[in-house]
Design a protein around this motif. Structure first.
Motif, PDB file in Angstrom:
ATOM      1  N   ALA A 156      25.876  22.613  10.564  1.00  0.00           N
ATOM      2  CA  ALA A 156      25.888  21.755   9.371  1.00  0.00           C
ATOM      3  C   ALA A 156      25.005  20.524   9.577  1.00  0.00           C
ATOM      4  O   ALA A 156      24.190  20.178   8.711  1.00  0.00           O
ATOM      5  N   GLY A 157      25.159  19.871  10.723  1.00  0.00           N
ATOM      6  CA  GLY A 157      24.365  18.673  10.997  1.00  0.00           C
ATOM      7  C   GLY A 157      22.883  18.972  11.105  1.00  0.00           C
ATOM      8  O   GLY A 157      22.044  18.206  10.615  1.00  0.00           O
ATOM      9  N   GLY A 158      22.540  20.086  11.738  1.00  0.00           N
ATOM     10  CA  GLY A 158      21.145  20.453  11.887  1.00  0.00           C
ATOM     11  C   GLY A 158      20.495  20.823  10.570  1.00  0.00           C
ATOM     12  O   GLY A 158      19.372  20.409  10.268  1.00  0.00           O
ATOM     13  N   MET A 159      21.184  21.612   9.756  1.00  0.00           N
ATOM     14  CA  MET A 159      20.633  21.994   8.458  1.00  0.00           C
ATOM     15  C   MET A 159      20.438  20.770   7.567  1.00  0.00           C
ATOM     16  O   MET A 159      19.418  20.626   6.901  1.00  0.00           O
ATOM     17  N   MET A 160      21.446  19.875   7.578  1.00  0.00           N
ATOM     18  CA  MET A 160      21.336  18.665   6.763  1.00  0.00           C
ATOM     19  C   MET A 160      20.180  17.791   7.252  1.00  0.00           C
ATOM     20  O   MET A 160      19.416  17.251   6.448  1.00  0.00           O
ATOM     21  N   THR A 161      20.030  17.659   8.573  1.00  0.00           N
ATOM     22  CA  THR A 161      18.928  16.869   9.129  1.00  0.00           C
ATOM     23  C   THR A 161      17.596  17.457   8.691  1.00  0.00           C
ATOM     24  O   THR A 161      16.703  16.734   8.230  1.00  0.00           O
ATOM     25  N   ASP A 162      17.457  18.770   8.812  1.00  0.00           N
ATOM     26  CA  ASP A 162      16.208  19.425   8.435  1.00  0.00           C
ATOM     27  C   ASP A 162      15.873  19.198   6.962  1.00  0.00           C
ATOM     28  O   ASP A 162      14.713  18.996   6.609  1.00  0.00           O
ATOM     29  N   ALA A 163      16.878  19.222   6.118  1.00  0.00           N
ATOM     30  CA  ALA A 163      16.659  19.024   4.686  1.00  0.00           C
ATOM     31  C   ALA A 163      16.385  17.566   4.329  1.00  0.00           C
ATOM     32  O   ALA A 163      15.913  17.280   3.231  1.00  0.00           O
ATOM     33  N   SER A 164      16.651  16.650   5.251  1.00  0.00           N
ATOM     34  CA  SER A 164      16.579  15.216   4.957  1.00  0.00           C
ATOM     35  C   SER A 164      15.335  14.525   5.491  1.00  0.00           C
ATOM     36  O   SER A 164      14.918  13.504   4.940  1.00  0.00           O
ATOM     37  N   ILE A 165      14.758  15.031   6.568  1.00  0.00           N
ATOM     38  CA  ILE A 165      13.626  14.346   7.199  1.00  0.00           C
ATOM     39  C   ILE A 165      12.341  14.547   6.398  1.00  0.00           C
ATOM     40  O   ILE A 165      12.209  15.506   5.642  1.00  0.00           O
ATOM     41  N   PRO A 166      11.379  13.627   6.576  1.00  0.00           N
ATOM     42  CA  PRO A 166      10.109  13.764   5.853  1.00  0.00           C
ATOM     43  C   PRO A 166       9.360  15.033   6.257  1.00  0.00           C
ATOM     44  O   PRO A 166       9.525  15.544   7.374  1.00  0.00           O
ATOM     45  N   SER A 167       8.514  15.519   5.369  1.00  0.00           N
ATOM     46  CA  SER A 167       7.692  16.687   5.642  1.00  0.00           C
ATOM     47  C   SER A 167       6.856  16.441   6.895  1.00  0.00           C
ATOM     48  O   SER A 167       6.277  15.373   7.070  1.00  0.00           O
ATOM     49  N   GLY A 168       6.829  17.429   7.776  1.00  0.00           N
ATOM     50  CA  GLY A 168       6.055  17.317   9.009  1.00  0.00           C
ATOM     51  C   GLY A 168       6.823  16.722  10.176  1.00  0.00           C
ATOM     52  O   GLY A 168       6.382  16.801  11.320  1.00  0.00           O
ATOM     53  N   ALA A 169       7.977  16.111   9.914  1.00  0.00           N
ATOM     54  CA  ALA A 169       8.786  15.532  10.993  1.00  0.00           C
ATOM     55  C   ALA A 169       9.505  16.652  11.734  1.00  0.00           C
ATOM     56  O   ALA A 169       9.691  17.749  11.211  1.00  0.00           O
ATOM     57  N   LYS A 170       9.913  16.363  12.955  1.00  0.00           N
ATOM     58  CA  LYS A 170      10.656  17.318  13.771  1.00  0.00           C
ATOM     59  C   LYS A 170      11.933  16.653  14.266  1.00  0.00           C
ATOM     60  O   LYS A 170      12.016  15.429  14.322  1.00  0.00           O
ATOM     61  N   TRP A 171      12.925  17.471  14.639  1.00  0.00           N
ATOM     62  CA  TRP A 171      14.199  16.938  15.113  1.00  0.00           C
ATOM     63  C   TRP A 171      14.763  17.849  16.185  1.00  0.00           C
ATOM     64  O   TRP A 171      14.441  19.033  16.261  1.00  0.00           O
ATOM     65  N   ILE A 172      15.622  17.267  17.008  1.00  0.00           N
ATOM     66  CA  ILE A 172      16.349  18.040  18.009  1.00  0.00           C
ATOM     67  C   ILE A 172      17.657  17.306  18.303  1.00  0.00           C
ATOM     68  O   ILE A 172      17.678  16.072  18.355  1.00  0.00           O
ATOM     69  N   PRO A 173      18.760  18.044  18.459  1.00  0.00           N
ATOM     70  CA  PRO A 173      20.013  17.365  18.826  1.00  0.00           C
ATOM     71  C   PRO A 173      19.940  16.877  20.272  1.00  0.00           C
ATOM     72  O   PRO A 173      19.455  17.593  21.147  1.00  0.00           O
ATOM     73  N   LYS A 174      20.402  15.649  20.495  1.00  0.00           N
ATOM     74  CA  LYS A 174      20.414  15.052  21.838  1.00  0.00           C
ATOM     75  C   LYS A 174      21.808  14.990  22.434  1.00  0.00           C
ATOM     76  O   LYS A 174      21.958  14.925  23.640  1.00  0.00           O
ATOM     77  N   GLY A 175      22.804  14.952  21.595  1.00  0.00           N
ATOM     78  CA  GLY A 175      24.171  14.844  22.089  1.00  0.00           C
ATOM     79  C   GLY A 175      25.158  14.938  20.956  1.00  0.00           C
ATOM     80  O   GLY A 175      24.796  14.851  19.783  1.00  0.00           O
ATOM     81  N   MET A 176      26.428  15.136  21.340  1.00  0.00           N
ATOM     82  CA  MET A 176      27.473  15.245  20.329  1.00  0.00           C
ATOM     83  C   MET A 176      28.779  14.722  20.916  1.00  0.00           C
ATOM     84  O   MET A 176      29.168  15.127  22.009  1.00  0.00           O
ATOM     85  N   THR A 177      29.404  13.834  20.181  1.00  0.00           N
ATOM     86  CA  THR A 177      30.725  13.331  20.535  1.00  0.00           C
ATOM     87  C   THR A 177      31.702  13.906  19.526  1.00  0.00           C
ATOM     88  O   THR A 177      31.449  13.859  18.321  1.00  0.00           O
TER      89      THR A 177
END
Length: 146
Positions: free
Chosen positions: A71-92
């Motif tokens: 859920a967090g990854g899909m939402m992040t992908d849908a939210s970041i600007p075009s061309g940006a990249k993301w990766i999870p670093k940690g989870m509490t």
């Protein structure tokens, strides 16, 4: 618009969920359906099945983490600007109650500044069929702006 969001809007929740599980096969272990996806918001439903339970007959801790990350990854992908990249670093995470039914993971990134890079703290709450919050996560997503 992100490629994932465009695909979700084109093919619908069931087909998109299957594609997401093909791209990242481990997610298929929870048989998820990404039912809602938009910038700042995602919902993932996970059916209750024996395969994802623990010795207490409730949803296993790692299955909950898996749903939260999806859920967090899909939402992040849908939210970041075009061309940006993301990766999870940690989870509490916090386990608040036993989940003895299907679950719904809700990622809410409405209060996050997605226009800048750096670490973003993505909240994800998971609810059982009765609406009881059984789990909460805070996922650190590292965003690189192109």
């Amino acid at each position: 618009m992100s490629q994932a969001l465009s695909m979700f809007n084109s093919v619908g929740p069931a087909a998109f969920s299957n594609m997401a599980c093909q791209m990242a096969p481990y997610f298929s272990t929870i048989a998820p359906e990404i039912s809602e996806l938009s910038p700042g918001h995602a919902v993932v439903n996970v059916p209750f099945r024996k395969e994802i339970t623990n010795h207490l007959a409730s949803v296993h801790a790692i299955a909950l983490c898996n749903a939260a990350e999806l859920a967090g990854g899909m939402m992040t992908d849908a939210s970041i600007p075009s061309g940006a990249k993301w990766i999870p670093k940690g989870m509490t995470v916090e386990y608040l109650a036993k989940a003895k039914s299907s679950i719904r993971a809700v990622a809410d990134g409405g209060g996050i500044d997605w226009k800048t890079g750096g670490d973003k703290f993505v909240p994800v709450d998971i609810f059982d069929e009765g609406g009881v919050k059984v789990f909460t996560a805070r996922i650190t997503m590292n965003v690189k702006i192109a």
